[in-house]
Design a protein around this motif. Structure first.
Motif, PDB file in Angstrom:
ATOM      1  N   GLY A 256     -11.121 -41.769  27.000  1.00  0.00           N
ATOM      2  CA  GLY A 256     -11.441 -40.460  26.439  1.00  0.00           C
ATOM      3  C   GLY A 256     -11.852 -40.510  24.972  1.00  0.00           C
ATOM      4  O   GLY A 256     -11.912 -41.583  24.358  1.00  0.00           O
ATOM      5  N   PRO A 257     -12.140 -39.355  24.373  1.00  0.00           N
ATOM      6  CA  PRO A 257     -12.698 -39.282  23.020  1.00  0.00           C
ATOM      7  C   PRO A 257     -11.623 -39.344  21.924  1.00  0.00           C
ATOM      8  O   PRO A 257     -10.434 -39.265  22.192  1.00  0.00           O
ATOM      9  CB  PRO A 257     -13.338 -37.889  23.010  1.00  0.00           C
ATOM     10  N   GLY A 258     -12.106 -39.450  20.700  1.00  0.00           N
ATOM     11  CA  GLY A 258     -11.264 -39.155  19.540  1.00  0.00           C
ATOM     12  C   GLY A 258     -10.380 -40.275  19.038  1.00  0.00           C
ATOM     13  O   GLY A 258      -9.481 -40.017  18.250  1.00  0.00           O
ATOM     14  N   VAL A 259     -10.606 -41.540  19.466  1.00  0.00           N
ATOM     15  CA  VAL A 259      -9.813 -42.648  18.908  1.00  0.00           C
ATOM     16  C   VAL A 259     -10.482 -43.085  17.603  1.00  0.00           C
ATOM     17  O   VAL A 259     -11.586 -43.625  17.614  1.00  0.00           O
ATOM     18  CB  VAL A 259      -9.742 -43.854  19.867  1.00  0.00           C
ATOM     19  N   THR A 260      -9.826 -42.847  16.489  1.00  0.00           N
ATOM     20  CA  THR A 260     -10.369 -43.244  15.190  1.00  0.00           C
ATOM     21  C   THR A 260      -9.933 -44.679  14.916  1.00  0.00           C
ATOM     22  O   THR A 260      -8.735 -44.969  14.877  1.00  0.00           O
ATOM     23  CB  THR A 260      -9.860 -42.304  14.078  1.00  0.00           C
ATOM     24  N   ILE A 261     -10.904 -45.568  14.751  1.00  0.00           N
ATOM     25  CA  ILE A 261     -10.617 -46.995  14.585  1.00  0.00           C
ATOM     26  C   ILE A 261     -11.055 -47.423  13.185  1.00  0.00           C
ATOM     27  O   ILE A 261     -12.196 -47.166  12.776  1.00  0.00           O
ATOM     28  CB  ILE A 261     -11.345 -47.820  15.664  1.00  0.00           C
ATOM     29  N   VAL A 262     -10.133 -48.041  12.469  1.00  0.00           N
ATOM     30  CA  VAL A 262     -10.369 -48.372  11.058  1.00  0.00           C
ATOM     31  C   VAL A 262     -10.210 -49.878  10.862  1.00  0.00           C
ATOM     32  O   VAL A 262      -9.203 -50.452  11.287  1.00  0.00           O
ATOM     33  CB  VAL A 262      -9.338 -47.653  10.147  1.00  0.00           C
ATOM     34  N   GLY A 263     -11.189 -50.506  10.231  1.00  0.00           N
ATOM     35  CA  GLY A 263     -11.086 -51.926   9.928  1.00  0.00           C
ATOM     36  C   GLY A 263     -10.071 -52.169   8.824  1.00  0.00           C
ATOM     37  O   GLY A 263     -10.157 -51.577   7.747  1.00  0.00           O
ATOM     38  N   VAL A 264      -9.093 -53.039   9.109  1.00  0.00           N
ATOM     39  CA  VAL A 264      -8.025 -53.304   8.135  1.00  0.00           C
ATOM     40  C   VAL A 264      -8.323 -54.589   7.362  1.00  0.00           C
ATOM     41  O   VAL A 264      -8.061 -54.677   6.170  1.00  0.00           O
ATOM     42  CB  VAL A 264      -6.662 -53.397   8.856  1.00  0.00           C
ATOM     43  N   SER A 265      -8.879 -55.592   8.044  1.00  0.00           N
ATOM     44  CA  SER A 265      -9.130 -56.866   7.369  1.00  0.00           C
ATOM     45  C   SER A 265     -10.622 -57.068   7.134  1.00  0.00           C
ATOM     46  O   SER A 265     -11.449 -56.485   7.834  1.00  0.00           O
ATOM     47  CB  SER A 265      -8.571 -58.020   8.211  1.00  0.00           C
ATOM     48  N   PRO A 266     -10.980 -57.917   6.154  1.00  0.00           N
ATOM     49  CA  PRO A 266     -12.401 -58.184   5.931  1.00  0.00           C
ATOM     50  C   PRO A 266     -12.959 -59.007   7.082  1.00  0.00           C
ATOM     51  O   PRO A 266     -12.223 -59.513   7.906  1.00  0.00           O
ATOM     52  CB  PRO A 266     -12.409 -58.970   4.625  1.00  0.00           C
ATOM     53  N   ASN A 295     -16.647 -40.073  24.122  1.00  0.00           N
ATOM     54  CA  ASN A 295     -15.950 -39.889  25.388  1.00  0.00           C
ATOM     55  C   ASN A 295     -16.596 -40.701  26.508  1.00  0.00           C
ATOM     56  O   ASN A 295     -17.777 -40.535  26.818  1.00  0.00           O
ATOM     57  CB  ASN A 295     -15.976 -38.399  25.757  1.00  0.00           C
ATOM     58  N   ASN A 296     -15.770 -41.570  27.107  1.00  0.00           N
ATOM     59  CA  ASN A 296     -16.208 -42.370  28.261  1.00  0.00           C
ATOM     60  C   ASN A 296     -17.361 -43.323  28.002  1.00  0.00           C
ATOM     61  O   ASN A 296     -17.978 -43.799  28.947  1.00  0.00           O
ATOM     62  CB  ASN A 296     -16.549 -41.468  29.454  1.00  0.00           C
ATOM     63  N   TRP A 297     -17.668 -43.560  26.758  1.00  0.00           N
ATOM     64  CA  TRP A 297     -18.640 -44.614  26.455  1.00  0.00           C
ATOM     65  C   TRP A 297     -17.926 -45.958  26.566  1.00  0.00           C
ATOM     66  O   TRP A 297     -16.797 -46.109  26.096  1.00  0.00           O
ATOM     67  CB  TRP A 297     -19.173 -44.479  25.037  1.00  0.00           C
ATOM     68  N   PHE A 298     -18.604 -46.937  27.158  1.00  0.00           N
ATOM     69  CA  PHE A 298     -18.063 -48.292  27.123  1.00  0.00           C
ATOM     70  C   PHE A 298     -18.112 -48.791  25.679  1.00  0.00           C
ATOM     71  O   PHE A 298     -19.004 -48.426  24.912  1.00  0.00           O
ATOM     72  CB  PHE A 298     -18.886 -49.220  28.020  1.00  0.00           C
ATOM     73  N   HIS A 299     -17.135 -49.600  25.351  1.00  0.00           N
ATOM     74  CA  HIS A 299     -17.157 -50.208  24.014  1.00  0.00           C
ATOM     75  C   HIS A 299     -16.398 -51.514  24.040  1.00  0.00           C
ATOM     76  O   HIS A 299     -15.535 -51.727  24.891  1.00  0.00           O
ATOM     77  CB  HIS A 299     -16.572 -49.256  22.962  1.00  0.00           C
ATOM     78  N   GLN A 300     -16.763 -52.399  23.142  1.00  0.00           N
ATOM     79  CA  GLN A 300     -16.057 -53.665  23.049  1.00  0.00           C
ATOM     80  C   GLN A 300     -16.019 -54.147  21.607  1.00  0.00           C
ATOM     81  O   GLN A 300     -16.874 -53.800  20.800  1.00  0.00           O
ATOM     82  CB  GLN A 300     -16.644 -54.716  23.979  1.00  0.00           C
ATOM     83  N   ASP A 324      -4.614 -41.596  32.815  1.00  0.00           N
ATOM     84  CA  ASP A 324      -4.078 -41.155  34.091  1.00  0.00           C
ATOM     85  C   ASP A 324      -5.126 -40.458  34.956  1.00  0.00           C
ATOM     86  O   ASP A 324      -4.823 -39.980  36.023  1.00  0.00           O
ATOM     87  CB  ASP A 324      -2.896 -40.209  33.862  1.00  0.00           C
ATOM     88  N   GLY A 325      -6.341 -40.404  34.484  1.00  0.00           N
ATOM     89  CA  GLY A 325      -7.355 -39.663  35.228  1.00  0.00           C
ATOM     90  C   GLY A 325      -8.277 -40.554  36.044  1.00  0.00           C
ATOM     91  O   GLY A 325      -9.284 -40.092  36.568  1.00  0.00           O
ATOM     92  N   GLY A 326      -7.965 -41.836  36.146  1.00  0.00           N
ATOM     93  CA  GLY A 326      -8.808 -42.734  36.920  1.00  0.00           C
ATOM     94  C   GLY A 326     -10.130 -43.049  36.229  1.00  0.00           C
ATOM     95  O   GLY A 326     -11.047 -43.600  36.830  1.00  0.00           O
ATOM     96  N   LEU A 327     -10.262 -42.703  34.952  1.00  0.00           N
ATOM     97  CA  LEU A 327     -11.527 -42.918  34.255  1.00  0.00           C
ATOM     98  C   LEU A 327     -11.603 -44.290  33.611  1.00  0.00           C
ATOM     99  O   LEU A 327     -12.676 -44.797  33.353  1.00  0.00           O
ATOM    100  CB  LEU A 327     -11.702 -41.859  33.161  1.00  0.00           C
ATOM    101  N   ASN A 328     -10.433 -44.854  33.363  1.00  0.00           N
ATOM    102  CA  ASN A 328     -10.407 -46.123  32.661  1.00  0.00           C
ATOM    103  C   ASN A 328     -11.062 -47.204  33.502  1.00  0.00           C
ATOM    104  O   ASN A 328     -10.746 -47.356  34.661  1.00  0.00           O
ATOM    105  CB  ASN A 328      -8.951 -46.512  32.392  1.00  0.00           C
ATOM    106  N   ARG A 329     -11.957 -47.923  32.919  1.00  0.00           N
ATOM    107  CA  ARG A 329     -12.590 -48.992  33.677  1.00  0.00           C
ATOM    108  C   ARG A 329     -13.105 -50.025  32.694  1.00  0.00           C
ATOM    109  O   ARG A 329     -13.487 -49.694  31.581  1.00  0.00           O
ATOM    110  CB  ARG A 329     -13.763 -48.461  34.500  1.00  0.00           C
TER     111      ARG A 329
END
Ligand SMILES: [Fe+2]
Length: 378
Positions: A256-266, A295-300, A324-329
């Motif tokens: 799902g959406p809204g996970v804010t990801i912040v780089g901690v190390s260089p 939301n629901n975009w693949f990412h790596q 829990d919605g079966g969306l995780n893949r």
């Protein structure tokens, strides 16, 4: 039913979210797009509400659920006390200083922070940031659920002029709630098939995310990484740290959406994000980078560098993660678009280091990656 023009019952536009309307009325610069390369070099501007310079990140992936903003505390100065009706998680991007936090009519609580500290401000508690250095500004990154909260309660006064305070959150007999050392609880995480143990850490204040070394492996066989669960007692906001070992990457996944990801190390890693079947976006990733997978975009997460890479993740409310919605893949490496591996290997070549990905993982569907560094108890 009459279709004659009538006086509008309220001023909100029905096609806009209350948060977007509120944000449009603020004088602070707003940053859009998919990511920012470096929060330390972001163009800031005056924000009357906060009485300081700042910028709001309203990135595509925030999607009306979460928000992030950067505030600048001037050298040798402070920013005015502030409170709002939703809690905030604060990460120190740059600088050194002091937070004073208190509930109306109650004693003030102080704690000192430095670059890479992480702490939480509970709802409706006043807080004030002061810069301990006279020669440079302090930059803090704040994350909250304000957009989602405004979506169900659009009245501005509810958020910025609200008397309700739960004084049991910070005022107890246990001393300074920001002074206690973090403690770990070993927990079994069971996500329907993917089980692993993790050390989940509890505290209101984490002094330095870069020196944290008691990490646990987690994730499926194609998505192994090291991590530390971060829990603020009494908080609705779940956070965690991901540590990606050198010269490798994780397979694509989505949620799902809204996970804010912040780089901690260089470092000079990158993230790849794309909607199913859609164009891939490469987000450069180093210290103080911020990206939010839509939301629901693949990412790596790709680390072509010779050193580990750390990211702080501030998650949305759990129901929206889609666990829990079966969306995780996830997409196993053997099904991955070769373009991703090409980008990884080109970046490795630029860094002059070899890949630590096993070749078979791209060729053998039955290959099990038995990585001793990440074996864990998954
Ligand atoms: Fe993710």
């Amino acid at each position: 039913m009459s279709t004659t023009q009538q006086e509008k019952p309220h001023t909100n536009s029905w096609w806009k979210s209350p948060y977007d309307e509120w944000l449009a009325a603020q004088d602070v610069p707003v940053v859009s797009g998919y990511y920012i390369e470096d929060a330390r070099t972001l163009e800031l501007g005056w924000w009357t509400l906060r009485g300081c310079e700042g910028a709001v990140l309203n990135l595509v992936g925030h999607q009306g659920v979460t928000e992030a903003h950067v505030l600048r505390t001037p050298p040798g100065g402070e920013i005015p006390p502030f409170r709002m009706a939703v809690e905030e998680v604060v990460y120190v991007v740059e600088g050194q200083g002091l937070t004073t936090v208190w509930a109306e009519g109650r004693p003030k609580i102080n704690f000192e922070w430095q670059k890479h500290s992480l702490f939480r401000i509970p709802a409706n508690h006043y807080y004030q940031l002061s810069n301990a250095r006279g020669d440079r500004p302090a930059l803090t990154l704040h994350v909250s659920y304000l957009p989602m909260a405004m979506g169900i309660q659009p009245r501005e006064a509810f958020f910025f002029n609200n008397e309700f305070v739960d004084t049991t959150e910070l005022y107890s007999d246990d001393g300074n709630p920001y002074g206690a050392e973090a403690y770990a609880v070993r927990e079994l995480v069971d996500r329907g098939g993917e089980k692993h143990y993790t050390n989940r850490w509890y505290a209101n204040f984490f002094p330095d995310l870069t020196v944290w070394d008691r990490l646990t492996p987690y994730g499926g066989p194609n998505r192994r990484a090291l991590g530390a669960g971060i829990t603020f007692p009494n908080s609705a906001i779940r956070t965690g740290m991901m540590v990606l070992p050198p010269q490798r990457y994780r397979s694509a996944h989505r949620h799902g959406p809204g996970v804010t990801i912040v780089g901690v190390s260089p470092g000079n890693g990158f993230a790849v994000m794309y909607p199913e079947g859609g164009e891939k976006i490469l987000c450069p990733w180093t210290e103080a980078s911020v990206f939010v997978p839509p939301n629901n975009w693949f990412h790596q997460h790709v680390n072509p560098g010779a050193t580990e890479n750390r990211q702080l993740r501030v998650f949305p409310p759990k129901a929206l993660m889609g666990y829990d919605g079966g969306l995780n893949r996830e997409i196993p490496f053997i099904e991955e678009d070769p373009w991703v591996r090409e980008q990884f290997e080109a970046a490795l070549a630029r860094n002059g280091v070899p890949s630590l990905m096993p070749r078979e993982i791209y060729e053998d569907p039955n290959f099990v990656w038995d990585d001793p560094e990440l074996s864990g108890e998954g």
